[in-house]
Design a protein around this motif. Structure first.
Motif, PDB file in Angstrom:
ATOM      1  N   LEU A 256       0.839  -1.177   0.000  1.00 52.38           N
ATOM      2  CA  LEU A 256       0.000   0.000   0.000  1.00 52.38           C
ATOM      3  C   LEU A 256       0.878   1.231   0.000  1.00 52.38           C
ATOM      4  CD1 LEU A 256      -2.693  -1.083   2.610  1.00 52.38           C
ATOM      5  CD2 LEU A 256      -2.951  -0.987   0.145  1.00 52.38           C
ATOM      6  N   PRO A 257       0.432   2.267  -0.687  1.00 52.50           N
ATOM      7  CA  PRO A 257       1.235   3.498  -0.670  1.00 52.50           C
ATOM      8  C   PRO A 257       1.165   4.127   0.719  1.00 52.50           C
ATOM      9  CG  PRO A 257      -0.818   3.882  -1.818  1.00 52.50           C
ATOM     10  CD  PRO A 257      -0.757   2.414  -1.515  1.00 52.50           C
ATOM     11  N   PRO A 258       2.180   4.871   1.111  1.00 50.68           N
ATOM     12  CA  PRO A 258       2.127   5.477   2.442  1.00 50.68           C
ATOM     13  C   PRO A 258       1.081   6.583   2.500  1.00 50.68           C
ATOM     14  CG  PRO A 258       4.036   6.237   1.244  1.00 50.68           C
ATOM     15  CD  PRO A 258       3.416   5.177   0.386  1.00 50.68           C
ATOM     16  N   LEU A 259       0.564   6.779   3.668  1.00 54.14           N
ATOM     17  CA  LEU A 259      -0.445   7.816   3.864  1.00 54.14           C
ATOM     18  C   LEU A 259       0.207   9.186   3.753  1.00 54.14           C
ATOM     19  CD1 LEU A 259      -2.474   6.307   6.823  1.00 54.14           C
ATOM     20  CD2 LEU A 259      -3.220   6.548   4.476  1.00 54.14           C
ATOM     21  N   PRO A 260      -0.531  10.147   3.216  1.00 53.97           N
ATOM     22  CA  PRO A 260       0.066  11.493   3.141  1.00 53.97           C
ATOM     23  C   PRO A 260       0.224  12.061   4.550  1.00 53.97           C
ATOM     24  CG  PRO A 260      -2.223  11.562   2.454  1.00 53.97           C
ATOM     25  CD  PRO A 260      -1.873  10.119   2.641  1.00 53.97           C
ATOM     26  N   SER A 261       1.220  12.833   4.707  1.00 50.73           N
ATOM     27  CA  SER A 261       1.497  13.375   6.040  1.00 50.73           C
ATOM     28  C   SER A 261       0.956  14.783   6.220  1.00 50.73           C
ATOM     29  CB  SER A 261       3.007  13.351   6.300  1.00 50.73           C
ATOM     30  OG  SER A 261       3.614  14.218   5.361  1.00 50.73           O
ATOM     31  N   THR A 262      -0.085  15.118   5.508  1.00 53.66           N
ATOM     32  CA  THR A 262      -0.683  16.448   5.671  1.00 53.66           C
ATOM     33  C   THR A 262      -1.515  16.444   6.946  1.00 53.66           C
ATOM     34  OG1 THR A 262      -2.609  15.831   4.367  1.00 53.66           O
ATOM     35  CG2 THR A 262      -0.771  16.846   3.191  1.00 53.66           C
ATOM     36  N   GLN A 263      -1.497  17.562   7.615  1.00 55.20           N
ATOM     37  CA  GLN A 263      -2.244  17.645   8.860  1.00 55.20           C
ATOM     38  C   GLN A 263      -3.668  18.089   8.568  1.00 55.20           C
ATOM     39  OE1 GLN A 263      -0.492  19.829  11.895  1.00 55.20           O
ATOM     40  NE2 GLN A 263       1.034  18.264  12.330  1.00 55.20           N
ATOM     41  N   ILE A 264      -4.565  17.644   9.422  1.00 55.05           N
ATOM     42  CA  ILE A 264      -5.967  18.020   9.277  1.00 55.05           C
ATOM     43  C   ILE A 264      -6.108  19.436   9.797  1.00 55.05           C
ATOM     44  CG2 ILE A 264      -8.316  17.464  10.024  1.00 55.05           C
ATOM     45  CD1 ILE A 264      -7.342  14.595  10.410  1.00 55.05           C
ATOM     46  N   PRO A 265      -6.775  20.292   9.033  1.00 55.01           N
ATOM     47  CA  PRO A 265      -6.907  21.674   9.517  1.00 55.01           C
ATOM     48  C   PRO A 265      -7.749  21.692  10.785  1.00 55.01           C
ATOM     49  CG  PRO A 265      -8.261  21.359   7.576  1.00 55.01           C
ATOM     50  CD  PRO A 265      -7.451  20.104   7.745  1.00 55.01           C
ATOM     51  N   SER A 266      -7.388  22.578  11.693  1.00 56.75           N
ATOM     52  CA  SER A 266      -8.111  22.661  12.946  1.00 56.75           C
ATOM     53  C   SER A 266      -9.420  23.411  12.732  1.00 56.75           C
ATOM     54  CB  SER A 266      -7.261  23.351  14.017  1.00 56.75           C
ATOM     55  OG  SER A 266      -7.030  24.687  13.582  1.00 56.75           O
ATOM     56  N   GLN A 267     -10.344  23.129  13.616  1.00 52.60           N
ATOM     57  CA  GLN A 267     -11.664  23.768  13.533  1.00 52.60           C
ATOM     58  C   GLN A 267     -11.505  25.244  13.876  1.00 52.60           C
ATOM     59  OE1 GLN A 267     -14.879  22.727  13.093  1.00 52.60           O
ATOM     60  NE2 GLN A 267     -14.644  20.527  12.826  1.00 52.60           N
ATOM     61  N   PRO A 268     -12.212  26.112  13.140  1.00 48.69           N
ATOM     62  CA  PRO A 268     -12.127  27.521  13.516  1.00 48.69           C
ATOM     63  C   PRO A 268     -12.886  27.750  14.827  1.00 48.69           C
ATOM     64  CG  PRO A 268     -13.698  27.247  11.744  1.00 48.69           C
ATOM     65  CD  PRO A 268     -13.041  25.912  11.970  1.00 48.69           C
ATOM     66  N   THR A 269     -12.409  28.641  15.621  1.00 51.15           N
ATOM     67  CA  THR A 269     -13.068  28.937  16.882  1.00 51.15           C
ATOM     68  C   THR A 269     -14.101  30.022  16.664  1.00 51.15           C
ATOM     69  OG1 THR A 269     -11.397  30.534  17.411  1.00 51.15           O
ATOM     70  CG2 THR A 269     -11.059  28.296  18.277  1.00 51.15           C
ATOM     71  N   LEU A 270     -15.257  29.816  17.257  1.00 47.01           N
ATOM     72  CA  LEU A 270     -16.323  30.788  17.117  1.00 47.01           C
ATOM     73  C   LEU A 270     -16.115  31.909  18.118  1.00 47.01           C
ATOM     74  CD1 LEU A 270     -19.367  28.365  16.743  1.00 47.01           C
ATOM     75  CD2 LEU A 270     -18.251  29.673  14.954  1.00 47.01           C
ATOM     76  N   PRO A 271     -16.438  33.118  17.708  1.00 48.15           N
ATOM     77  CA  PRO A 271     -16.278  34.209  18.670  1.00 48.15           C
ATOM     78  C   PRO A 271     -17.350  34.107  19.752  1.00 48.15           C
ATOM     79  CG  PRO A 271     -17.270  35.022  16.658  1.00 48.15           C
ATOM     80  CD  PRO A 271     -16.895  33.586  16.411  1.00 48.15           C
ATOM     81  N   THR A 272     -16.993  34.411  20.938  1.00 50.15           N
ATOM     82  CA  THR A 272     -17.962  34.368  22.037  1.00 50.15           C
ATOM     83  C   THR A 272     -18.688  35.693  22.085  1.00 50.15           C
ATOM     84  OG1 THR A 272     -16.315  35.151  23.541  1.00 50.15           O
ATOM     85  CG2 THR A 272     -16.565  32.751  23.378  1.00 50.15           C
ATOM     86  N   THR A 273     -19.999  35.588  22.212  1.00 51.54           N
ATOM     87  CA  THR A 273     -20.791  36.811  22.263  1.00 51.54           C
ATOM     88  C   THR A 273     -21.130  37.103  23.703  1.00 51.54           C
ATOM     89  OG1 THR A 273     -22.801  35.560  21.949  1.00 51.54           O
ATOM     90  CG2 THR A 273     -21.772  36.403  19.990  1.00 51.54           C
TER      91      THR A 273
END
Length: 182
Positions: A90-107
């Motif tokens: 099997l080919p190796p998995l790409p080593s790209t990182q998963i983008p993090s979730q954006p944080t919502l501003p607190t109201t």
């Protein structure tokens, strides 16, 4: 209702007393008898059936033994060998990182406004007028009614207070009387 229950209970008592009288008389009569009861009826004996003799069973004939030809001794063909398959990689998995979730501003919510305390005005101190008492109307008076006098009716019969005497002598009937003697 009570009278019918009384009659029903009385009829049951009379029925039971009569029934027990007949039963006791029948039992006494059976005890007074000295003769033995007749012997019980005997059933006739069933004659025995003759035994039948069955003919002997025929004997089973013997069958000749069959000889089977020998099986051919041909060797089984050999299967060709399969070439080995290459192992898949099997080919190796790409080593790209998963983008993090954006944080919502607190109201920040504004504070709730406070309601002013409400005060009720004082009740008026006026007197409640009293209602006049109604008087019930007077009932009219009924005039006295006088009944007319009863007409002069025939006087009631008088009931005798003495019992009349019954004659004790029996009158003679000419047909049943004996003839005069001379």
């Amino acid at each position: 209702m009570a009278f019918s229950n009384y009659c029903f209970v009385l009829s049951l008592v009379v029925a039971f007393s009569l029934a027990t009288t007949n039963v006791s008389l029948a039992a006494r009569q059976l005890l007074d008898t000295t003769a033995a009861p007749p012997p019980a009826l005997t059933l006739p004996t069933i004659p025995s059936l003759p035994k039948s003799t069955l003919p002997p069973l025929p004997s089973v004939p013997t069958l000749p033994q069959a000889t089977l030809p020998p099986l051919p001794s041909t060797p089984l063909p050999t299967l060709p060998t399969q070439p080995p398959l290459p192992k898949p990689t099997l080919p190796p998995l790409p080593s790209t990182q998963i983008p993090s979730q954006p944080t919502l501003p607190t109201t920040i919510l504004p504070p709730l406004p406070t309601l002013p305390k409400s005060t009720l005005p004082p009740l008026p101190s006026t007197q409640i007028p009293s209602l006049p008492n109604p008087t019930s109307p007077t009932t009219p008076t009924v005039p006295k009614v006088t009944l007319p006098p009863l007409p002069a009716a025939t006087p009631l019969p008088t009931i005798p207070t003495t019992i009349p005497t019954i004659p004790m002598t029996i009158p003679t009937i000419p047909f049943f009387s004996p003839p005069p003697s001379n």
